[in-house]
Design a protein around this motif. Structure first.
Motif, PDB file in Angstrom:
ATOM      1  N   SER A 336      43.338  64.063 -45.962  1.00  0.00           N
ATOM      2  CA  SER A 336      41.969  63.863 -45.475  1.00  0.00           C
ATOM      3  C   SER A 336      41.283  62.719 -46.214  1.00  0.00           C
ATOM      4  O   SER A 336      41.223  62.708 -47.442  1.00  0.00           O
ATOM      5  N   LYS A 337      40.765  61.755 -45.472  1.00  0.00           N
ATOM      6  CA  LYS A 337      40.056  60.644 -46.079  1.00  0.00           C
ATOM      7  C   LYS A 337      38.569  60.963 -46.078  1.00  0.00           C
ATOM      8  O   LYS A 337      37.972  61.154 -45.025  1.00  0.00           O
ATOM      9  N   TYR A 338      38.018  61.035 -47.246  1.00  0.00           N
ATOM     10  CA  TYR A 338      36.638  61.452 -47.392  1.00  0.00           C
ATOM     11  C   TYR A 338      35.698  60.298 -47.075  1.00  0.00           C
ATOM     12  O   TYR A 338      36.067  59.132 -47.194  1.00  0.00           O
ATOM     13  N   PRO A 339      34.479  60.619 -46.642  1.00  0.00           N
ATOM     14  CA  PRO A 339      33.568  59.567 -46.167  1.00  0.00           C
ATOM     15  C   PRO A 339      33.113  58.648 -47.287  1.00  0.00           C
ATOM     16  O   PRO A 339      32.894  59.085 -48.418  1.00  0.00           O
ATOM     17  N   PRO A 340      32.946  57.355 -46.963  1.00  0.00           N
ATOM     18  CA  PRO A 340      32.442  56.406 -47.955  1.00  0.00           C
ATOM     19  C   PRO A 340      30.918  56.482 -48.035  1.00  0.00           C
ATOM     20  O   PRO A 340      30.246  56.957 -47.116  1.00  0.00           O
ATOM     21  N   CYS A 341      30.399  55.986 -49.141  1.00  0.00           N
ATOM     22  CA  CYS A 341      28.956  55.869 -49.318  1.00  0.00           C
ATOM     23  C   CYS A 341      28.653  54.442 -49.749  1.00  0.00           C
ATOM     24  O   CYS A 341      29.224  53.962 -50.738  1.00  0.00           O
ATOM     25  N   TYR A 342      27.806  53.759 -49.017  1.00  0.00           N
ATOM     26  CA  TYR A 342      27.519  52.358 -49.263  1.00  0.00           C
ATOM     27  C   TYR A 342      26.188  52.196 -50.003  1.00  0.00           C
ATOM     28  O   TYR A 342      25.176  52.779 -49.611  1.00  0.00           O
ATOM     29  N   LYS A 343      26.211  51.408 -51.064  1.00  0.00           N
ATOM     30  CA  LYS A 343      25.008  51.090 -51.813  1.00  0.00           C
ATOM     31  C   LYS A 343      24.969  49.584 -52.074  1.00  0.00           C
ATOM     32  O   LYS A 343      25.973  48.998 -52.478  1.00  0.00           O
ATOM     33  N   ASP A 344      23.822  48.978 -51.846  1.00  0.00           N
ATOM     34  CA  ASP A 344      23.663  47.550 -52.080  1.00  0.00           C
ATOM     35  C   ASP A 344      22.850  47.302 -53.348  1.00  0.00           C
ATOM     36  O   ASP A 344      21.964  48.094 -53.701  1.00  0.00           O
ATOM     37  N   ILE A 345      23.153  46.198 -54.002  1.00  0.00           N
ATOM     38  CA  ILE A 345      22.396  45.787 -55.178  1.00  0.00           C
ATOM     39  C   ILE A 345      22.210  44.275 -55.120  1.00  0.00           C
ATOM     40  O   ILE A 345      23.159  43.532 -54.855  1.00  0.00           O
ATOM     41  N   SER A 346      20.964  43.826 -55.326  1.00  0.00           N
ATOM     42  CA  SER A 346      20.635  42.400 -55.274  1.00  0.00           C
ATOM     43  C   SER A 346      20.011  41.972 -56.589  1.00  0.00           C
ATOM     44  O   SER A 346      19.228  42.716 -57.188  1.00  0.00           O
ATOM     45  N   PHE A 347      20.336  40.754 -57.024  1.00  0.00           N
ATOM     46  CA  PHE A 347      19.758  40.250 -58.272  1.00  0.00           C
ATOM     47  C   PHE A 347      19.867  38.734 -58.324  1.00  0.00           C
ATOM     48  O   PHE A 347      20.710  38.129 -57.656  1.00  0.00           O
ATOM     49  N   TRP A 348      18.964  38.147 -59.113  1.00  0.00           N
ATOM     50  CA  TRP A 348      19.032  36.712 -59.401  1.00  0.00           C
ATOM     51  C   TRP A 348      20.037  36.518 -60.529  1.00  0.00           C
ATOM     52  O   TRP A 348      19.920  37.148 -61.575  1.00  0.00           O
ATOM     53  N   ILE A 349      21.023  35.674 -60.312  1.00  0.00           N
ATOM     54  CA  ILE A 349      22.089  35.520 -61.310  1.00  0.00           C
ATOM     55  C   ILE A 349      21.694  34.479 -62.348  1.00  0.00           C
ATOM     56  O   ILE A 349      20.846  33.621 -62.116  1.00  0.00           O
ATOM     57  N   SER A 350      22.339  34.567 -63.512  1.00  0.00           N
ATOM     58  CA  SER A 350      22.166  33.579 -64.570  1.00  0.00           C
ATOM     59  C   SER A 350      23.358  32.628 -64.568  1.00  0.00           C
ATOM     60  O   SER A 350      24.341  32.844 -63.854  1.00  0.00           O
ATOM     61  N   GLU A 351      23.306  31.588 -65.375  1.00  0.00           N
ATOM     62  CA  GLU A 351      24.402  30.616 -65.424  1.00  0.00           C
ATOM     63  C   GLU A 351      25.694  31.237 -65.946  1.00  0.00           C
ATOM     64  O   GLU A 351      26.785  30.789 -65.603  1.00  0.00           O
ATOM     65  N   LYS A 383      13.211  27.016 -55.970  1.00  0.00           N
ATOM     66  CA  LYS A 383      13.146  26.820 -57.415  1.00  0.00           C
ATOM     67  C   LYS A 383      14.539  26.665 -58.039  1.00  0.00           C
ATOM     68  O   LYS A 383      14.658  26.500 -59.256  1.00  0.00           O
ATOM     69  N   GLY A 384      15.582  26.754 -57.206  1.00  0.00           N
ATOM     70  CA  GLY A 384      16.942  26.607 -57.709  1.00  0.00           C
ATOM     71  C   GLY A 384      17.550  27.899 -58.217  1.00  0.00           C
ATOM     72  O   GLY A 384      18.641  27.890 -58.794  1.00  0.00           O
ATOM     73  N   MET A 385      16.858  29.016 -58.011  1.00  0.00           N
ATOM     74  CA  MET A 385      17.386  30.311 -58.431  1.00  0.00           C
ATOM     75  C   MET A 385      18.302  30.868 -57.344  1.00  0.00           C
ATOM     76  O   MET A 385      17.980  30.804 -56.151  1.00  0.00           O
ATOM     77  N   THR A 386      19.464  31.403 -57.766  1.00  0.00           N
ATOM     78  CA  THR A 386      20.449  31.933 -56.817  1.00  0.00           C
ATOM     79  C   THR A 386      20.460  33.451 -56.857  1.00  0.00           C
ATOM     80  O   THR A 386      20.489  34.060 -57.931  1.00  0.00           O
ATOM     81  N   SER A 387      20.447  34.034 -55.676  1.00  0.00           N
ATOM     82  CA  SER A 387      20.492  35.490 -55.541  1.00  0.00           C
ATOM     83  C   SER A 387      21.817  35.919 -54.928  1.00  0.00           C
ATOM     84  O   SER A 387      22.323  35.276 -54.000  1.00  0.00           O
ATOM     85  N   HIS A 388      22.379  37.002 -55.463  1.00  0.00           N
ATOM     86  CA  HIS A 388      23.576  37.609 -54.892  1.00  0.00           C
ATOM     87  C   HIS A 388      23.236  39.037 -54.466  1.00  0.00           C
ATOM     88  O   HIS A 388      22.515  39.747 -55.166  1.00  0.00           O
ATOM     89  N   CYS A 389      23.789  39.429 -53.333  1.00  0.00           N
ATOM     90  CA  CYS A 389      23.697  40.819 -52.896  1.00  0.00           C
ATOM     91  C   CYS A 389      25.109  41.361 -52.735  1.00  0.00           C
ATOM     92  O   CYS A 389      25.918  40.796 -51.989  1.00  0.00           O
ATOM     93  N   TYR A 390      25.425  42.424 -53.468  1.00  0.00           N
ATOM     94  CA  TYR A 390      26.750  43.039 -53.411  1.00  0.00           C
ATOM     95  C   TYR A 390      26.661  44.421 -52.761  1.00  0.00           C
ATOM     96  O   TYR A 390      25.707  45.172 -52.998  1.00  0.00           O
ATOM     97  N   ARG A 391      27.630  44.727 -51.949  1.00  0.00           N
ATOM     98  CA  ARG A 391      27.756  46.072 -51.384  1.00  0.00           C
ATOM     99  C   ARG A 391      28.825  46.826 -52.174  1.00  0.00           C
ATOM    100  O   ARG A 391      29.975  46.377 -52.279  1.00  0.00           O
TER     101      ARG A 391
END
Length: 426
Positions: A336-351, A383-391
């Motif tokens: 039995s494959k159990y159900p996935p749960c999706y969560k997103d997280i977003s942030f401004w990255i540093s160098e 402003k040159g700031m980069t944002s990443h959103c990961y699932r």
């Protein structure tokens, strides 16, 4: 395959216990290495603490590998706990079954001329892991983002090629080295920070190729291809194959072997004729040699139809009971494959941000409850700031996760990412 897949200088002196085929040795060294800035240490623990592991009959203490007071150390407890598991030595495990099938091929076709080593310590020096196989000083694999460092001159091996020079100096000329290897990597169904490899090595003397009337390099290359084509047929049956020219720092010429399997071309292994510098360093300048490296998980996932690399580490009887000693190619029957749960997280990255560091934080919180981490959005503002959103996909292989525990995991991920990676949550 073996490795055939803004830095500061740190000087340190260390003495660490290393295993070899001859037992316990102690090495002392003092020299320099290249690093990326390490992650800050955390005192919070997400995994049970394993105090020691056994490798080849020798006990290695946690404090020898996980050093919270050493800024160059980036080995977490979750990785240390894997050191003594050695899945390749379990005859009823898919990794052990494939290893034994390869052994059988070489024993049957080379009259036991190849020695086997499968209990060499995964704790090696940077010289063994990089310099001895001609990895350039500025190669990305030397970074703390990619490799687990015990200290500035000691790592968890990234590939079984780390033992080539040692075995050659000890007089071994034809050998197979199998073992667990460690790399900081992305998170998905085919990547895991611990996996298993096999290295093959064969040395020829001038008498071998002189009798054939062929150039030494051509002689070694032809012998290598004949050997590995036979191995592919032994594992996969009568399949179509092709050779692809490629590049590795330690072989020239270098090749990849692909087979046509299930209506697609699949890379099976990498190989080549060993660079003369490697042989010369071992006192074999008048010889020629070939080497190959293959990933056992990659082969096992194909041959046994295993869909998720995390399953190899499962003790669930619904997985382990499906395989028997010598049963190559038994098809895995999903439970039995159990159900996935999706969560997103977003942030401004540093160098200094790297995705491997982010994945390491997520693993440190969720362990094998995280199935995948995927970048789903990226943008740069005015402003040159980069944002990443990961699932982040949370899914257990053995049970359904509750909303409460997933929310707790996600909350801890957010806290640790902000604290450890110098990013600004959105």
């Amino acid at each position: 395959m073996t490795i055939f897949s803004a830095q500061s200088t740190i000087i340190t002196r260390a003495s660490v216990a290393l295993l070899s085929s001859n037992g316990l040795k102690r090495f002392s060294f003092s020299s320099t290495a290249l690093y990326s800035p390490p992650l800050p240490k955390t005192k919070k623990r997400r995994f049970p603490i394993v105090s020691a592991v056994d490798i080849g009959g020798v006990t290695i203490a946690r404090n020898d590998v996980v050093r919270e007071d050493d800024p160059t150390n980036n080995v977490p407890d979750s990785i240390f706990s894997k050191l003594g598991m050695q899945l390749h030595r379990r005859d009823k495990h898919p990794i052990g079954i494939i290893k034994n099938a390869i052994y059988h091929y070489f024993d049957s076709n080379y009259a036991k001329k190849f020695e086997t080593f499968e209990d060499l310590s995964p704790i090696v020096t940077t010289k063994q892991n990089f310099d001895d196989v001609l990895v350039p000083a500025d190669h990305v694999s030397r970074s703390l983002n990619d490799t687990y460092y015990v200290d500035s001159q000691t790592v968890l091996r990234c590939h079984t090629s780390a033992h080539q020079a040692e075995l050659l100096r000890e007089g071994h000329r034809r050998f197979l080295v199998t073992g667990d290897v460690y790399r900081r990597d992305s998170i998905d169904s085919t990547h895991y920070p611990v996996f298993h490899q096999m290295e093959g090595f064969c040395v020829f003397s001038p008498e071998d190729w002189n009798e054939s009337g062929k150039d030494s390099t051509l002689y070694a290359a032809e012998d290598l291809k004949k050997c590995l084509e036979g191995l592919a047929r032994h594992l996969f049956g009568a399949v179509e194959m092709r050779w692809v020219d490629t590049y590795f720092p330690f072989t020239e010429p270098s090749f990849e072997l692909e087979i046509y399997f299930k209506e697609d071309w699949l890379e099976v292994l990498g190989c080549g004729v060993t660079e003369q510098r490697i042989l010369k360093q071992s006192g074999l300048e008048n010889n020629v040699a070939w080497a190959f490296g293959l990933g056992l998980e990659r082969l096992a996932m194909v041959l046994f139809d295993i869909p998720d690399i995390r399953l190899f580490w499962s003790d669930d009887e619904r997985f382990t009971s499906q395989f028997g000693k010598g049963e190559l190619g038994v098809k895995f029957k999903p439970f039995s494959k159990y159900p996935p749960c999706y969560k997103d997280i977003s942030f401004w990255i540093s160098e200094s941000f790297t995705e491997n560091n982010f994945c390491e934080v997520v693993r440190g919180i969720a362990g094998d409850l995280v199935e995948e981490v995927k970048l789903i959005d990226s943008f740069t503002n005015k402003k040159g700031m980069t944002s990443h959103c990961y699932r982040i996909v949370f899914r257990s292989m053995e049970r359904s996760l509750t909303d409460e525990e997933v929310n707790d995991l996600q909350s801890k991920v957010r806290d640790e990412v902000q604290r450890k990676l110098n990013v600004e949550l959105r």
